[in-house]
Every structure is written in C-alpha cells, then in structure tokens.
Design a protein around this motif. Structure first.
Motif, PDB file in Angstrom:
ATOM      1  N   GLU A 197       0.822  -1.213   0.000  1.00 15.38           N
ATOM      2  CA  GLU A 197       0.000   0.000   0.000  1.00 15.38           C
ATOM      3  C   GLU A 197       0.856   1.263   0.000  1.00 15.38           C
ATOM      4  OE1 GLU A 197      -2.791  -0.223   3.297  1.00 15.38           O
ATOM      5  OE2 GLU A 197      -4.249  -1.138   1.911  1.00 15.38           O
ATOM      6  N   ILE A 198       0.291   2.332  -0.573  1.00 14.98           N
ATOM      7  CA  ILE A 198       0.865   3.669  -0.400  1.00 14.98           C
ATOM      8  C   ILE A 198       0.384   4.165   0.951  1.00 14.98           C
ATOM      9  CG2 ILE A 198       0.967   6.029  -1.272  1.00 14.98           C
ATOM     10  CD1 ILE A 198       0.279   4.900  -4.063  1.00 14.98           C
ATOM     11  N   VAL A 199       1.316   4.279   1.893  1.00 17.14           N
ATOM     12  CA  VAL A 199       0.947   4.672   3.250  1.00 17.14           C
ATOM     13  C   VAL A 199       0.806   6.187   3.336  1.00 17.14           C
ATOM     14  CG1 VAL A 199       1.683   4.646   5.666  1.00 17.14           C
ATOM     15  CG2 VAL A 199       2.135   2.660   4.180  1.00 17.14           C
ATOM     16  N   SER A 200       1.773   6.885   2.739  1.00 16.19           N
ATOM     17  CA  SER A 200       1.748   8.344   2.740  1.00 16.19           C
ATOM     18  C   SER A 200       2.625   8.815   1.592  1.00 16.19           C
ATOM     19  CB  SER A 200       2.276   8.908   4.069  1.00 16.19           C
ATOM     20  OG  SER A 200       3.641   8.566   4.230  1.00 16.19           O
ATOM     21  N   PHE A 201       2.448  10.070   1.195  1.00 16.58           N
ATOM     22  CA  PHE A 201       3.315  10.610   0.140  1.00 16.58           C
ATOM     23  C   PHE A 201       3.356  12.124   0.253  1.00 16.58           C
ATOM     24  CE2 PHE A 201       0.267  12.245  -3.035  1.00 16.58           C
ATOM     25  CZ  PHE A 201      -0.920  11.650  -2.612  1.00 16.58           C
ATOM     26  N   GLN A 202       4.362  12.697  -0.413  1.00 16.93           N
ATOM     27  CA  GLN A 202       4.518  14.157  -0.417  1.00 16.93           C
ATOM     28  C   GLN A 202       5.066  14.614  -1.764  1.00 16.93           C
ATOM     29  OE1 GLN A 202       6.891  15.853   2.753  1.00 16.93           O
ATOM     30  NE2 GLN A 202       6.051  17.902   2.407  1.00 16.93           N
ATOM     31  N   THR A 203       4.526  15.732  -2.233  1.00 21.23           N
ATOM     32  CA  THR A 203       4.916  16.296  -3.524  1.00 21.23           C
ATOM     33  C   THR A 203       5.814  17.507  -3.327  1.00 21.23           C
ATOM     34  OG1 THR A 203       2.807  15.624  -4.471  1.00 21.23           O
ATOM     35  CG2 THR A 203       4.022  17.331  -5.655  1.00 21.23           C
ATOM     36  N   PHE A 204       6.871  17.589  -4.123  1.00 19.20           N
ATOM     37  CA  PHE A 204       7.764  18.751  -4.149  1.00 19.20           C
ATOM     38  C   PHE A 204       7.773  19.318  -5.559  1.00 19.20           C
ATOM     39  CE2 PHE A 204       9.762  18.364  -0.007  1.00 19.20           C
ATOM     40  CZ  PHE A 204       9.410  17.068   0.331  1.00 19.20           C
TER      41      PHE A 204
END
Lengths: 300, 300
Positions: free
Chosen positions: B159-166
């Motif tokens: 699973e994708i647990v968390s993500f962040q975009t830059f």
C-alpha cells in the motif's frame, strides 16, 4: 500638462519597469512630478534621452541638473555607473555623467553598490538608504527594503557594511502566475489568518518550505481552500522563509522598513510576530530625500 | 505508420503535455508504440477521443480494451476518475469507464491517489508504483519519482501509506526562465562540481535557500560565474532543499528512484552524497508494467 514650471534641478527614479521624475526648486520643494512606463528594461541606448524629455521638457529653462538613480545606471542602461564596493557610504562620489544631445540636460547617474563576498548587488536602494540616513543622522541598524528583490542592509557609521538580496517578491509573482499554483492562488484578495499561519510555519521550519507549496494546490482540490487564503498563505510562507534566512540581519537590531504600503506593512507585521518592532518609512519620500542628498553632494 | 498490428489491448500514459500509447499482445508483448503532444492540458472533452484514435486507429480490430493513466482522469480530463485515499494499494478497483463514440474503444482510466492530511494528490505516479511493485513483490520502502512535481511515497505491505509532492522540477524551470536568474542561468550545459556545491549548501542549511538564489545572478555580474555552472548550482540548491525537507521519508529506508534518465540520476547522486544508495528504475518500463497490472486486475 504642467506649465510655467521651471526646475532648479530634476530628480529621477528610473527602474526596470517605470520611471518617475520630480521638478524641484532651489530650496528643495517639489514643483511638479510625472511618471511613465519607459523603464530601463524596454529601452535601447538611444531611447533614454527622448523618454526623459517626454516627462521633463516643459520644466527645462537652460541647462538643468538631472540626478537619476536605479537601473538606468546598469551596463544595459543609459550610462554605466560602476558599483561602489561595500563597506561604503550609500552615496559614493563617482556619479556617472551622461553625454546628452540636448544641451539643456546635465544628467548624473548614482552608482549602485556591490558586495564581493557573498556576491550581491543593488541599484536604487542605495539612494533610499541615503535618504533615510539624511533624515536620521547617526542612525545605526538594519534597513529592510521590500520589493521584487528585497534587500536587507546593515548600516553602521553612515556606511553600508553588508547586505543581502532575497527574490521573495519575484518568487511570489512567478509561483502565483507561472506554475500549477496559479490554479489555486487568487490574483487578489487576502486572508490575515492564512498569512500568519504560513508565516509561522515557514519561519519555524524553513527547511520544510519545499514541501509546503504544493499543498496549496492539493488543499484547493481536496479541501476547497479559497484562492484568497492560498494567496495569503503563499505570501506568508515566502516571507517566513526569508525572515528565517535573514535572521542574522535583524536579530537584536534597530530596524527600518522602507517600502510601498501593503508589502512593507506585511514585513513590519511579520517582524512584529517575532517581537521585533520596525519603523516603516515611505519609499517615495526616501527616494526623493536620497536624490536630494546626491544633488547637494554634487552641486555643494 | 504501423500496419497489420492488431492489439489485444492498448496501454496509454496520458499526461498534461503529452500522450503515449502501446499496442500489446494477449501475452503482454509490445507490438507497437506511438506518441503525440496531445496532452490533457490542451484538450476539450470532445477532443480526447480523436486524439486517441489518431494514435491507435490502425491497431483496432473490434472492441479493444484501453487502459489509461495520468491527468486524463482529472476533473478537466476525458472522464473524472475520483482519487482513492491513502492508505491504499496503488491500483484501486474504481477504474473510470469512458463512454466513447467509437464502438471499438473500451476505455478505462486509473484513479489517482489522494492524501487528506497533509493534503496531497497524484495522478500517473500510482501506476508507476504499481508497476514497480508488480516486478518486486513484497517490497517495502520509499519510492521517489522525480519530475515536474517530484513525489516521495512510503510503501508498506503493498500500500501507499503516505506521500509528499515537491515542486522542484517546476521551480527549476520557472526560476531559470521567468525570473532575473534567466540572465545568469544557461538553458543547457552542466558543471558537476557546481551541482555538488549547491546540493551540499542547501542540504546543510536549507533555511538559507531563500538568500542563496540571487547570488547566482550577482556572481554572474561580479565574478563571471559561467551560465552552465549557475544552471548546475541552481539544480543542486533546489534538490538539496528537497532532500532536507524529505528527510523523514528517506532516512533509514530502502529507496527506489523511478524516473527518466538524467533527472533521476541527479536524485540518485544526491542521495549517494548522504550515503543513501538508491535503485534507479526506468520510468517507461514502470508505467507499462503498471498499466499491465491494471489490465490484468480488470480483465484477469
């Protein structure tokens, strides 16, 4: 049109995008003023003199000194006025004289100031600093000049000791207009609480800034963040990051903020949030006082 | 033109600026591929089907499944494929079906993934993540997807647990083209040492970034900094600031970097400078593997 006004001398603030001129009496009163969009950025060498005459022709009655500051003295300007190097007074003696075609014009351009290490440059702000110091003799402290490229300058014993430029104003305009954030950031409107949140977040954790900007877009998509709030938060984030970076300048110092109304007020507010109380100074008055100081230095 | 190729199904990567299509056999071999500049950003609703047919018409022989990922599923795209919410597998079950006019087309669009807090969104990267996980079952760690908007995603138990975009890629392009830095930053050329200097400076003191960017312009004016060095230093400064901000993602983790050649290599190098060794994965292969996984999930 102004008529029957004859200037003892003329002050000119000539930036990249605009120019502004004042007709002054021998005693230093403003007799008339004019402005145009003939900024240095859009002019070839041959176009500077006609652009100036378009504003000041009516004020001329025989040879008249004209004192100019700003990007007009850049290498791509009317005449290059080589930078003075820090530490130096804001007004150096090396005014650049223009070889004009019209014999009624006797034009001098104020040099900018450079710092060799870390490399930095200013053109125009040195005149505002000179104006502030002319009105506040023996003032030591830090002057913040908010704008497209905000400057922080450390002043001691009448000299610019060091300074640093932050591209905060240009970042804001560019991010809001040329990136995906343009879909979420309104072109106007404001939200004080959002400004304060952005400012606090970026000031407290400036290393997180790179990851906080896209959240303006995502919150617009997922949580209906209003465009005016996104605009104010973006401004807060960028000014907060600048304050964190510029802390060695302002910490424990007497501060003056020279700038046009709304933007300068944001800096004063941002500093107040760090319990730093800054004096706000009108930018136009500081420019005119600096050009006047230059005229007196030149003509004695 | 391709001829006599009949696809068992068609894979489409449809982003903002470009689209790319592959004709696949029943066994999953690529029979043909095509691309165009008909990205979602330039199309109205009615223009999507003709843009697709312009690439794939020759491959159609009766009703053919088409699996698409990317911005084609945005609200302003062909059909909205609502985001799945983290934590979730990269491929959710809610493919959006397109009501096409041509009966030979049977089009499904893969949903993007959203994170409610902190707000973030992705469209297209979830398919690359799915492709990587299809080829590396039971892989846990962090996937970095460099691009215009670089994503860092924490993966655990499929699973994708968390993500962040830059927005690092978009910052770089915007700063280099739309600000005063355009006068000092070359449009091409490179300088490895300048990249490493910028990266180290920004990583070590990310809070100083706001004050370091204008120095690229000032060093160009005062010290003749070459444009290619300014370009590489700018890239290093921005990636260094991103690494500092994304540290909670990559510290102590197994890392895969999925991306097109040069940019992904910079991230791998930047991580190596922090003694983190990342696997580099071909972006196109990951996209195709992800679209294949989606096809099998749908039709399998």
């Amino acid at each position: 049109m102004t008529q029957n006004i004859k200037a003892a001398w003329i002050a000119v603030d000539w930036g990249t995008s605009n120019m502004r001129a004042w007709a002054l009496s021998a005693s230093g009163s403003v007799l008339a003023q004019a402005r145009s969009d003939k900024g240095m950025g859009g002019l070839t060498k041959a176009e500077f003199e006609p652009a100036l005459l378009a504003l000041v022709d009516d004020w001329l009655d025989g040879p008249t000194p004209v004192i100019a500051c700003g990007m007009v003295g850049a290498r791509q300007g009317w005449v290059e006025a080589p930078y003075a190097a820090t530490p130096c007074p804001p007004l150096s003696s090396g005014f650049a004289r223009v070889a004009s075609n019209d014999p009624r014009l006797d034009v001098y351009v104020i040099p900018g100031v450079k710092q060799m290490q870390p490399a930095d440059v200013m053109r125009g702000e040195e005149t505002q600093i000179a104006g502030y110091l002319a009105q506040n003799p023996n003032w030591d402290g830090v002057i913040c000049l908010p704008g497209t490229h905000t400057k922080w300058a450390h002043i001691s014993a009448g000299e610019i000791v060091s300074f640093q430029t932050f591209m905060t104003g240009e970042f804001f305009a560019t991010l809001a207009s040329h990136t995906v954030l343009r879909h979420s950031v309104a072109q106007d409107g404001w939200d004080d609480a959002a400004f304060e949140t952005g400012l606090s977040d970026a000031y407290a954790r400036p290393e997180k800034l790179a990851g906080r900007l896209f959240s303006l877009r995502a919150e617009g998509l997922l949580h209906d963040l209003p465009g005016s709030s996104a605009r104010a938060r973006l401004s807060g984030l960028l000014i907060g990051a600048e304050l964190a970076s510029a802390k060695p300048y302002w910490l424990g110092q007497q501060i003056a903020v020279i700038g046009a109304g709304a933007l300068a007020s944001l800096y004063v507010k941002a500093l107040a949030m760090q319990a730093v109380f800054a004096t706000q100074v009108n930018a136009e008055a500081a420019t005119l006082a600096g050009l006047t100081a230059a005229y007196r230095q030149l003509k004695g």
